[in-house]
Enzyme design. Structure first.
Site, short mmCIF file in Angstrom:
data_model
loop_
_atom_site.label_atom_id
_atom_site.label_comp_id
_atom_site.label_asym_id
_atom_site.label_seq_id
_atom_site.Cartn_x
_atom_site.Cartn_y
_atom_site.Cartn_z
N ASP A 63 0.84 -1.20 0.00
CA ASP A 63 0.00 0.00 0.00
C ASP A 63 0.88 1.25 0.00
O ASP A 63 1.71 1.45 0.89
CB ASP A 63 -0.88 -0.05 1.26
N HIS B 126 -3.98 4.37 6.42
CA HIS B 126 -2.88 3.81 5.64
C HIS B 126 -1.54 4.01 6.33
O HIS B 126 -1.33 4.99 7.05
CB HIS B 126 -2.84 4.47 4.25
#
Length: 561
Positions: free
Chosen positions: A206, A379
């Site tokens: 990610d 994130h």
């Protein structure tokens, strides 16, 4: 360090024993995530999400990944793995299942439950589903899948390890490393380390927060800001967040109970998702705290909390309608507090600020990320990514999930930890893992697929350009009647304009030049109405551009009489 160039050729046949990785969305944008893995003639798909349109895409409801590269091979798909329940990872699944409904769906309990309500809306009821949780291993054809718990801004998120004869791939999905998560479910770094000891041949990570230094703030850190809002508000509180952010809603419920307030959900997706989360035990709802939104008028304002959709300023969302004063039963009163408990998705800034201004104009006190710690990212930031690279020690890294700048920043972090092979791909760029080495093998045609109402894929970039011109410049219709016997203009031009304010008699100077242009075209041998329309369009276009600095859509009509 650069991203792939468009001159890449179409990839050749995958060598025997190799693994092919083809992202069809999510690389070069935040959204529309979909990656296809190919081994031994079989396919595995990880995620199938949507991207939400920007202002320069008028009339578009959703943007899908391009299924074109695999449309002729859907029979080869072993399964679709869904890492978590956010729209940018599951939202396009119904559109893929329209093309082959029996693709096995693999995901966690909450992910499949959120997807299930979406499938029912699309009348897709007879689907094949496999519910998995962290630690589970399941095999589809030549793909052995192992699932690992990861922490994200939605419960039940999973990373997936994919084992094939070509090696071990670890796909993180969306994740962060909150060490004190609200649900106690941390990213399983022990499993990451174990897989690293086994030998991760390709690590897909990610990239969304790769440019952000340090570690992402823990969810618990925002509790004081939410508590302050409840403590200082003596009228209604409206909280806007993503309809899937169970953790944020849990914090609001806890504060509401502590301050003796009742909570109502506003917005269809919020009502649906929180009911699912509550039924499955992911959301703990204290007794007698939830009321129907239409009952709020009967309660004193100091006992009311509304949890609404629309934190991104979406035009049809509940909060936007509240800000515009057009909601059916929720109306802002001076002194109400509105809490925007989410980040700004890139491209949505103007829409969000428009809503904030609308709420402030109505007398609301608006609390948002710009003036209080009311949201943290879902994130991993740069420090967390470095930590993961040092634990996993992968042979090859392929940054995923992010714009180009995010992918490049993520790759740079991997190199800093000693990873020599970093592959920068974008949507459609094909990467082959052969003999432990990942390299770009070519590119397949892969574009945006627009959903416009019930229409899928028929809207083109050319049509969007026309819509932008219409919205910004308006249009002008020019009607000319031509005498088919004498070959001259017998009537007109009649000029009508919409979408722009023109001075009275503004078009008088161009009428005679249009007549001359049409007569000239006829005398030079123009025989069909299309050629005459082009003469009108050229003449009017040059004039309006030089005289008024406008470029409207020009619609010439030639009638033969």
């Amino acid at each position: 360090m650069s991203h792939p160039h468009p001159e890449l050729t179409e990839p050749g046949k995958l060598p025997k024993g190799g693994l092919r990785v083809t992202p069809l969305g999510g690389l070069g944008e935040v959204g529309r995530n979909m990656t296809v893995f190919e081994y031994d003639g079989r396919l595995l798909i990880v995620d199938c999400g949507v991207l939400f349109p920007e202002e320069q895409q008028p009339g578009v409801d959703l943007i899908l990944p391009d299924f074109g590269p695999i449309r002729g091979r859907l029979a080869d798909v072993e399964a679709l793995v869904l890492t978590h329940g956010h729209e940018d990872h599951i939202g396009a699944t119904p559109y893929l299942l329209r093309e082959r409904q029996d693709i096995p769906l693999v995901g966690s309990e909450l992910t499949l439950a959120l997807l299930g309500s979406k499938l029912r809306e699309h009348r897709l009821r007879e689907t094949v589903q496999h519910k998995v949780r962290e630690g589970d291993t399941i095999t589809f054809g030549p793909f052995e899948l192992e699932f690992v718990a990861v922490n994200h801004s939605i419960p039940d998120a999973l990373a997936v390890a994919i084992r094939t004869g070509a090696g071990l791939v670890l796909h993180t999905g969306d994740f962060k490393m909150d060490q004190l998560p609200l649900d106690g479910r941390i990213t399983d770094l022990r499993a990451f380390a174990r897989l690293g000891e086994e030998g991760v041949d390709l690590f897909l990570t990610d990239s969304t927060n790769a440019e952000v230094p340090g570690f992402t703030t823990a969810e618990k850190k925002i509790a004081p800001a939410i508590e302050q809002v409840f403590r200082e508000s003596d009228q209604r509180i409206i909280v806007a967040c993503f309809a899937s952010h169970v953790h944020r809603v849990q914090q609001v419920l806890d504060s509401a109970v502590a301050h003796g307030r009742k909570v109502a959900y506003v917005g269809r997706s919020m009502v649906r998702n929180m009911q699912i989360a509550s039924d499955l035990g992911y959301l703990h709802v204290p007794e007698d705290v939830i009321v129907d939104a239409k009952e709020l008028a009967e309660l004193p304002p100091e006992r009311v909390v509304m949890v609404s959709t629309g934190s991104q300023g979406e035009p049809m969302s509940a909060l936007s309608r509240i800000a515009n004063g057009t909601h059916n039963f929720v109306h802002i009163e001076p002194g109400d507090t509105v809490l925007l408990a989410s980040s700004l998705i890139p491209g949505n800034e103007n829409s969000v600020y428009r809503v904030i201004n609308g709420l402030a104009r109505l007398g609301a006190n608006v609390v948002h990320k710009g003036n209080a710690l009311v949201h943290v990212s879902g994130h991993a930031s740069a420090g967390e990514l470095l930590y993961c690279y040092n634990i996993v020690r992968p042979r090859n890294v392929m940054p995923v999930h992010g714009e180009v700048r995010h992918l490049l920043a993520n790759g740079d972090l991997a190199r800093q930890t000693g990873v020599e092979s970093v592959v920068y791909a974008e949507d459609g760029v094909v990467v082959d893992l052969i003999d432990g080495k990942a390299e770009i093998a070519g590119k397949v045609e892969c574009g945006y697929v627009f959903v416009d109402g019930t229409t899928v894929g028929d809207v083109t970039e050319s049509e969007l350009k026309d819509r932008r011109i219409l919205s910004e410049e308006g249009f002008v219709s020019i009607i000319v009647v031509v005498d088919s016997v004498n070959g001259v203009v017998s009537s007109g031009p009649e000029i009508h304009a919409r979408g722009h304010v023109w001075p009275e008699n503004a078009f008088d100077p161009i009428k005679q030049p249009i007549v001359k242009a049409v007569n000239r075209a006829i005398s030079e041998g123009a025989t069909d109405t299309y050629q005459l329309q082009q003469a009108i369009r050229r003449t009017f276009g040059r004039w309006v551009s030089s005289t008024h600095r406008r470029r409207p859509m020009i619609i010439p009509v030639v009638i033969e009489a």
